[in-house]
Design a protein around this motif. Sequence first.
Motif, mmCIF file in Angstrom:
data_model
loop_
_atom_site.group_PDB
_atom_site.id
_atom_site.type_symbol
_atom_site.label_atom_id
_atom_site.label_comp_id
_atom_site.label_asym_id
_atom_site.label_seq_id
_atom_site.Cartn_x
_atom_site.Cartn_y
_atom_site.Cartn_z
ATOM 1 N N ASN A 25 -6.577 3.196 2.571
ATOM 2 C CA ASN A 25 -6.465 3.386 1.128
ATOM 3 C C ASN A 25 -7.177 4.675 0.687
ATOM 4 O O ASN A 25 -8.172 4.646 -0.029
ATOM 5 C CB ASN A 25 -7.042 2.165 0.404
ATOM 6 C CG ASN A 25 -6.640 2.117 -1.043
ATOM 7 O OD1 ASN A 25 -5.613 2.664 -1.426
ATOM 8 N ND2 ASN A 25 -7.450 1.481 -1.859
ATOM 9 N N ASP B 292 1.557 1.785 -3.817
ATOM 10 C CA ASP B 292 0.445 1.867 -4.773
ATOM 11 C C ASP B 292 0.019 3.308 -5.000
ATOM 12 O O ASP B 292 -0.007 4.106 -4.067
ATOM 13 C CB ASP B 292 -0.770 1.078 -4.266
ATOM 14 C CG ASP B 292 -0.596 -0.417 -4.376
ATOM 15 O OD1 ASP B 292 0.356 -0.858 -5.044
ATOM 16 O OD2 ASP B 292 -1.412 -1.142 -3.774
ATOM 17 N N LEU C 94 0.814 -1.211 0.000
ATOM 18 C CA LEU C 94 0.000 0.000 0.000
ATOM 19 C C LEU C 94 0.854 1.270 0.000
ATOM 20 O O LEU C 94 0.452 2.302 -0.539
ATOM 21 C CB LEU C 94 -0.940 -0.002 1.209
ATOM 22 C CG LEU C 94 -2.019 1.053 1.264
ATOM 23 C CD1 LEU C 94 -2.884 1.012 -0.002
ATOM 24 C CD2 LEU C 94 -2.885 0.871 2.486
ATOM 25 N N ILE D 226 -2.776 5.769 -5.283
ATOM 26 C CA ILE D 226 -4.161 5.813 -4.825
ATOM 27 C C ILE D 226 -4.934 6.774 -5.725
ATOM 28 O O ILE D 226 -4.499 7.897 -5.951
ATOM 29 C CB ILE D 226 -4.227 6.244 -3.352
ATOM 30 C CG1 ILE D 226 -3.457 5.232 -2.493
ATOM 31 C CG2 ILE D 226 -5.674 6.367 -2.877
ATOM 32 C CD1 ILE D 226 -3.217 5.658 -1.080
ATOM 33 N N ARG E 59 -6.331 8.949 -0.434
ATOM 34 C CA ARG E 59 -5.345 9.955 -0.811
ATOM 35 C C ARG E 59 -5.534 11.124 0.162
ATOM 36 O O ARG E 59 -6.241 12.094 -0.133
ATOM 37 C CB ARG E 59 -5.602 10.382 -2.250
ATOM 38 C CG ARG E 59 -4.486 11.125 -2.850
ATOM 39 C CD ARG E 59 -4.758 11.361 -4.322
ATOM 40 N NE ARG E 59 -3.504 11.702 -4.950
ATOM 41 C CZ ARG E 59 -3.279 11.623 -6.213
ATOM 42 N NH1 ARG E 59 -4.226 11.217 -7.021
ATOM 43 N NH2 ARG E 59 -2.116 11.949 -6.698
ATOM 44 N N ASN F 133 -1.921 6.173 3.812
ATOM 45 C CA ASN F 133 -1.374 4.872 3.440
ATOM 46 C C ASN F 133 -0.286 4.380 4.400
ATOM 47 O O ASN F 133 0.029 3.204 4.421
ATOM 48 C CB ASN F 133 -0.882 4.860 1.994
ATOM 49 C CG ASN F 133 0.272 5.792 1.751
ATOM 50 O OD1 ASN F 133 0.513 6.721 2.508
ATOM 51 N ND2 ASN F 133 0.978 5.567 0.669
#
Length: 75
Positions: free
Chosen positions: A54, A11, A8, A13, A56, A49
């Motif tokens: 999850n 990743d 995570l 987002i 932003r 994160n």
Amino acid sequence: MSEINNKLLFDKIPIEKNFDKRNIVEYAKVSDVLVSTMLRLKGIGLAANQIALNYRAFAIMLDDVPEVMFNPEII
């Protein structure tokens, strides 16, 4: 130094485009978790994160007042 394995953290987002009244409770909960975690850990900033959320979003201390930002952009 230990290796970071939390996917995570790496990743991308997606930007939340649905900021409306239906989601306000959800965003308030995320804000509460970010701020309470940051304060408990005596931090000055915390990204969602970093604590496996999850979203932003991030929390930051500005003039000793916690603020939460969603969908931040560097301009």
